[in-house]
Design a protein around this motif. Structure first.
Motif, PDB file in Angstrom:
ATOM      1  N   ASP A  40       0.812  -1.211   0.000  1.00 44.49           N
ATOM      2  CA  ASP A  40       0.000   0.000   0.000  1.00 44.49           C
ATOM      3  C   ASP A  40       0.850   1.267   0.000  1.00 44.49           C
ATOM      4  OD1 ASP A  40       1.040  -0.513   2.464  1.00 44.49           O
ATOM      5  OD2 ASP A  40      -0.783  -0.085   3.601  1.00 44.49           O
ATOM      6  N   MET A  41       2.133   1.134  -0.367  1.00 46.11           N
ATOM      7  CA  MET A  41       3.005   2.305  -0.452  1.00 46.11           C
ATOM      8  C   MET A  41       3.901   2.198  -1.676  1.00 46.11           C
ATOM      9  SD  MET A  41       4.240   3.513   3.333  1.00 46.11           S
ATOM     10  CE  MET A  41       5.016   2.010   3.847  1.00 46.11           C
ATOM     11  N   SER A  42       3.900   3.262  -2.474  1.00 44.36           N
ATOM     12  CA  SER A  42       4.751   3.321  -3.656  1.00 44.36           C
ATOM     13  C   SER A  42       4.906   4.791  -4.040  1.00 44.36           C
ATOM     14  CB  SER A  42       4.122   2.543  -4.817  1.00 44.36           C
ATOM     15  OG  SER A  42       2.968   3.220  -5.305  1.00 44.36           O
ATOM     16  N   ARG A  43       5.663   5.044  -5.070  1.00 46.03           N
ATOM     17  CA  ARG A  43       5.858   6.419  -5.542  1.00 46.03           C
ATOM     18  C   ARG A  43       4.555   7.037  -6.045  1.00 46.03           C
ATOM     19  NH1 ARG A  43      10.668   8.564  -6.063  1.00 46.03           N
ATOM     20  NH2 ARG A  43       9.969   9.931  -7.740  1.00 46.03           N
ATOM     21  N   GLN A  44       3.540   6.219  -6.259  1.00 45.58           N
ATOM     22  CA  GLN A  44       2.234   6.741  -6.659  1.00 45.58           C
ATOM     23  C   GLN A  44       1.665   7.669  -5.585  1.00 45.58           C
ATOM     24  OE1 GLN A  44       2.617   5.617 -10.013  1.00 45.58           O
ATOM     25  NE2 GLN A  44       0.408   5.762  -9.845  1.00 45.58           N
ATOM     26  N   LEU A  45       2.114   7.507  -4.344  1.00 42.18           N
ATOM     27  CA  LEU A  45       1.600   8.338  -3.252  1.00 42.18           C
ATOM     28  C   LEU A  45       2.243   9.712  -3.204  1.00 42.18           C
ATOM     29  CD1 LEU A  45       1.232   5.774  -0.327  1.00 42.18           C
ATOM     30  CD2 LEU A  45      -0.493   6.561  -1.954  1.00 42.18           C
ATOM     31  N   LEU A  46       3.188   9.987  -4.086  1.00 42.25           N
ATOM     32  CA  LEU A  46       3.733  11.341  -4.158  1.00 42.25           C
ATOM     33  C   LEU A  46       2.663  12.320  -4.623  1.00 42.25           C
ATOM     34  CD1 LEU A  46       7.250  10.654  -5.712  1.00 42.25           C
ATOM     35  CD2 LEU A  46       6.730  11.252  -3.335  1.00 42.25           C
ATOM     36  N   CYS A  52      -7.145   6.743  -5.138  1.00 44.90           N
ATOM     37  CA  CYS A  52      -5.994   5.920  -4.770  1.00 44.90           C
ATOM     38  C   CYS A  52      -5.767   5.988  -3.265  1.00 44.90           C
ATOM     39  CB  CYS A  52      -4.750   6.387  -5.522  1.00 44.90           C
ATOM     40  SG  CYS A  52      -3.239   5.520  -5.054  1.00 44.90           S
ATOM     41  N   ASP A  53      -5.790   7.194  -2.703  1.00 48.32           N
ATOM     42  CA  ASP A  53      -5.649   7.367  -1.262  1.00 48.32           C
ATOM     43  C   ASP A  53      -6.344   8.668  -0.882  1.00 48.32           C
ATOM     44  OD1 ASP A  53      -3.571   6.443   1.230  1.00 48.32           O
ATOM     45  OD2 ASP A  53      -4.301   8.502   1.264  1.00 48.32           O
ATOM     46  N   VAL A  54      -7.434   8.547  -0.140  1.00 50.77           N
ATOM     47  CA  VAL A  54      -8.253   9.721   0.141  1.00 50.77           C
ATOM     48  C   VAL A  54      -7.542  10.722   1.043  1.00 50.77           C
ATOM     49  CG1 VAL A  54      -9.422   8.744   2.163  1.00 50.77           C
ATOM     50  CG2 VAL A  54     -10.598  10.449   0.746  1.00 50.77           C
ATOM     51  N   HIS A  55      -6.649  10.258   1.909  1.00 52.81           N
ATOM     52  CA  HIS A  55      -5.957  11.175   2.805  1.00 52.81           C
ATOM     53  C   HIS A  55      -4.903  11.989   2.071  1.00 52.81           C
ATOM     54  CE1 HIS A  55      -7.357   7.973   5.731  1.00 52.81           C
ATOM     55  NE2 HIS A  55      -7.906   9.069   6.205  1.00 52.81           N
ATOM     56  N   PHE A 126      -5.631  -4.141  -2.522  1.00 50.20           N
ATOM     57  CA  PHE A 126      -4.342  -3.510  -2.274  1.00 50.20           C
ATOM     58  C   PHE A 126      -3.546  -3.428  -3.562  1.00 50.20           C
ATOM     59  CE2 PHE A 126      -3.399  -8.030  -1.228  1.00 50.20           C
ATOM     60  CZ  PHE A 126      -2.273  -8.246  -2.013  1.00 50.20           C
ATOM     61  N   ALA A 127      -2.564  -2.560  -3.562  1.00 45.80           N
ATOM     62  CA  ALA A 127      -1.716  -2.318  -4.738  1.00 45.80           C
ATOM     63  C   ALA A 127      -2.567  -1.907  -5.938  1.00 45.80           C
ATOM     64  CB  ALA A 127      -0.873  -3.547  -5.057  1.00 45.80           C
ATOM     65  N   LYS A 128      -3.596  -1.097  -5.681  1.00 43.98           N
ATOM     66  CA  LYS A 128      -4.430  -0.673  -6.800  1.00 43.98           C
ATOM     67  C   LYS A 128      -3.820   0.496  -7.556  1.00 43.98           C
ATOM     68  CE  LYS A 128      -7.494   2.390  -4.153  1.00 43.98           C
ATOM     69  NZ  LYS A 128      -6.871   2.196  -2.834  1.00 43.98           N
ATOM     70  N   CYS A 129      -2.809   1.124  -6.950  1.00 48.50           N
ATOM     71  CA  CYS A 129      -2.145   2.229  -7.627  1.00 48.50           C
ATOM     72  C   CYS A 129      -0.927   1.759  -8.416  1.00 48.50           C
ATOM     73  CB  CYS A 129      -1.713   3.288  -6.613  1.00 48.50           C
ATOM     74  SG  CYS A 129      -3.058   3.884  -5.568  1.00 48.50           S
ATOM     75  N   LYS A 130      -0.337   0.646  -7.980  1.00 45.91           N
ATOM     76  CA  LYS A 130       0.848   0.107  -8.644  1.00 45.91           C
ATOM     77  C   LYS A 130       1.034  -1.338  -8.208  1.00 45.91           C
ATOM     78  CE  LYS A 130       5.599   1.365  -9.811  1.00 45.91           C
ATOM     79  NZ  LYS A 130       6.651   2.402  -9.637  1.00 45.91           N
ATOM     80  N   PRO A 131       1.398  -2.269  -9.120  1.00 47.50           N
ATOM     81  CA  PRO A 131       1.575  -3.675  -8.735  1.00 47.50           C
ATOM     82  C   PRO A 131       2.647  -3.846  -7.664  1.00 47.50           C
ATOM     83  CG  PRO A 131       1.525  -3.444 -11.127  1.00 47.50           C
ATOM     84  CD  PRO A 131       1.611  -2.055 -10.569  1.00 47.50           C
ATOM     85  N   HIS A 287      -2.500   1.984   4.165  1.00 49.02           N
ATOM     86  CA  HIS A 287      -2.625   3.138   3.282  1.00 49.02           C
ATOM     87  C   HIS A 287      -3.533   2.800   2.086  1.00 49.02           C
ATOM     88  CE1 HIS A 287       1.274   3.310   5.412  1.00 49.02           C
ATOM     89  NE2 HIS A 287       0.950   4.578   5.589  1.00 49.02           N
ATOM     90  N   GLU A 288      -3.552   3.686   1.099  1.00 51.29           N
ATOM     91  CA  GLU A 288      -4.447   3.527  -0.060  1.00 51.29           C
ATOM     92  C   GLU A 288      -5.897   3.391   0.395  1.00 51.29           C
ATOM     93  OE1 GLU A 288      -3.365   0.531  -2.868  1.00 51.29           O
ATOM     94  OE2 GLU A 288      -1.500   1.521  -3.443  1.00 51.29           O
ATOM     95  N   VAL A 289      -6.291   4.219   1.354  1.00 50.81           N
ATOM     96  CA  VAL A 289      -7.672   4.211   1.851  1.00 50.81           C
ATOM     97  C   VAL A 289      -8.578   4.906   0.837  1.00 50.81           C
ATOM     98  CG1 VAL A 289      -9.206   4.932   3.724  1.00 50.81           C
ATOM     99  CG2 VAL A 289      -6.852   4.222   4.214  1.00 50.81           C
ATOM    100  N   MET A 290      -9.653   4.223   0.456  1.00 51.71           N
ATOM    101  CA  MET A 290     -10.568   4.769  -0.550  1.00 51.71           C
ATOM    102  C   MET A 290     -11.639   5.644   0.109  1.00 51.71           C
ATOM    103  SD  MET A 290     -10.904   1.270  -2.804  1.00 51.71           S
ATOM    104  CE  MET A 290     -11.855   1.938  -4.172  1.00 51.71           C
ATOM    105  N   PRO A 291     -12.227   6.553  -0.643  1.00 49.01           N
ATOM    106  CA  PRO A 291     -13.309   7.385  -0.091  1.00 49.01           C
ATOM    107  C   PRO A 291     -14.468   6.531   0.400  1.00 49.01           C
ATOM    108  CG  PRO A 291     -12.540   8.248  -2.195  1.00 49.01           C
ATOM    109  CD  PRO A 291     -11.893   6.908  -2.039  1.00 49.01           C
TER     110      PRO A 291
END
Length: 382
Positions: A40-46, A52-55, A126-131, A287-291
């Motif tokens: 649930d953590m990758s560079r997609q969270l930049l 992808c992540d509501v927060h 999980f890993a919905k933003c990046k494998p 992480h990657e908490v959805m709305p």
């Protein structure tokens, strides 16, 4: 250590506030690369999208808005290490009764919060933003002639240094009872070498424990070496120390020499005999908490609500309320599929959680929860 030409005085005088980029420069790369171990953590969270992540995507949170820091102690932990500097949980901001929309579901959802971790519903994949990597077989390493193949996500299935891999994207978590404690295998601990699977980390919990909740995990599975006589996980020497190194695996491709040197470096005895064993590590999904409007619906977990009769098994029908709509409103996997996510197999799924694997007789609506029963469906399910 930094290279010799780095001016450490200049660095120390120019420390700034942390950011997702500064924290992520290490934490996004757990396991040796982006999105390798942490599901649930990758560079997609930049710069994530809201879905992808509501927060971080919806409210532009920095890491420290949840991971509060005092006296250089940063609250939070992964499943693989013990709590040393403080715990972070959803309840710290949202309370133990987080549902207050004014709708009919609030009461039921708040009751669910006593048994389910928030991310069961709010992070349904999980890993919905990046494998992320889910399988890592070290025993296959060493074949420099093997040409890596790309999977459907464009990820390599092999690296001669590290072995064979499998990746997943938008994957359904594994669910387990978690009381907040973890069993962990630490360096030098004995393991059961005859077991089919050696759990390096696993949650402590039970359906009969009121402090345990159903919690979503990514299980990092792999093949690793175990000392066949001393029954502990082997630490290999991988990186060459210098050009004259004769034991580093990534230079000499000799596991025996690598094991002997690595174990000597950590002060453990190596017997000279080893076995390749399957290991699992449970990693909590945080992480990657959805709305809220993309959380799981009632019917996606409770197949008993799939038909025409839903909430009106207990509630009267004279409220001019569409119970079926309430029960069915949730994660739209058709929409996620249209955005390129690998979730086609989840469309119309109504047994999202394997209740029997968690110790229930079946759907709790029909067979009853762990501490009380509902007056629903017993006549046809004796």
């Amino acid at each position: 250590m930094p290279t010799k030409d780095v001016d450490l005085n200049f660095v120390a005088e120019n420390v700034g506030h942390s950011s997702r980029a500064s924290c992520g420069s290490c934490h996004f790369n757990g396991g040796g690369g982006d999105a390798i171990k942490h599901a649930d953590m990758s560079r997609q969270l930049l710069e994530p999208s809201r879905s992808c992540d509501v927060h971080m995507g919806g409210y532009d949170f920095s890491c420290t808005q949840c991971h509060k820091t005092r006296n250089h102690k940063i609250a939070g932990r992964s499943s693989s290490v013990p709590v040393a500097e403080g715990k972070v949980s959803c309840e710290q901001c949202h309370s133990g009764s987080p549902h207050y929309s004014g709708g009919l579901l609030d009461h039921h959802l708040n009751n669910h919060s006593k048994t389910l971790d928030c991310n069961v519903c709010h992070s349904p994949v999980f890993a919905k933003c990046k494998p992320t990597k889910t399988w890592w077989d070290w025993s296959k390493a060493g074949d420099k002639k093997r040409k890596p193949q790309k999977d459907k996500y464009g990820k390599p299935d092999y690296n001669w240094k590290k072995g064979e891999f499998k990746w997943e994207e938008s994957a359904v978590p594994d669910y387990a009872w978690d009381s907040g404690y973890m069993n962990r295998v630490l360096m030098g601990d004995k393991v059961d070498i005859n077991a089919d699977v050696i759990n390096l980390t696993e949650p402590v919990g039970s359906i009969n424990d009121p402090n345990s909740k159903i919690t979503p995990f990514k299980i990092m599975k792999g093949i690793q070496p175990v000392d066949a006589d001393h029954d502990h996980i082997i630490i290999p020497h991988l990186f060459p120390r210098n050009k004259d190194d004769t034991t580093a695996y990534w230079k000499n491709l000799d596991w025996e020499k690598s094991f002997q040197d690595g174990m000597n470096a950590v002060g453990l005895e190596y017997s000279g005999s080893y076995k390749w064993k399957e290991t699992w590590m449970y990693w909590r999904l945080e992480h990657e908490v959805m709305p809220a409007n993309m959380a799981l619906s009632c019917v996606q977990c409770h197949e008993s609500l799939k038909g025409e009769q839903t909430c009106n098994r207990c509630h009267q029908d004279n409220r001019k309320v569409d119970f079926k709509q309430i029960a069915h409103k949730g994660t739209d996997f058709s929409y996620m599929k249209s955005k390129g996510r690998d979730v086609g197999h989840l469309i119309e799924k109504t047994d999202y959680i394997d209740f029997k694997a968690l110790g229930y007789k079946g759907d709790p609506i029909i067979y009853g929860g762990r501490f009380k029963k509902l007056p629903m469906g017993y006549k046809q399910h004796k």
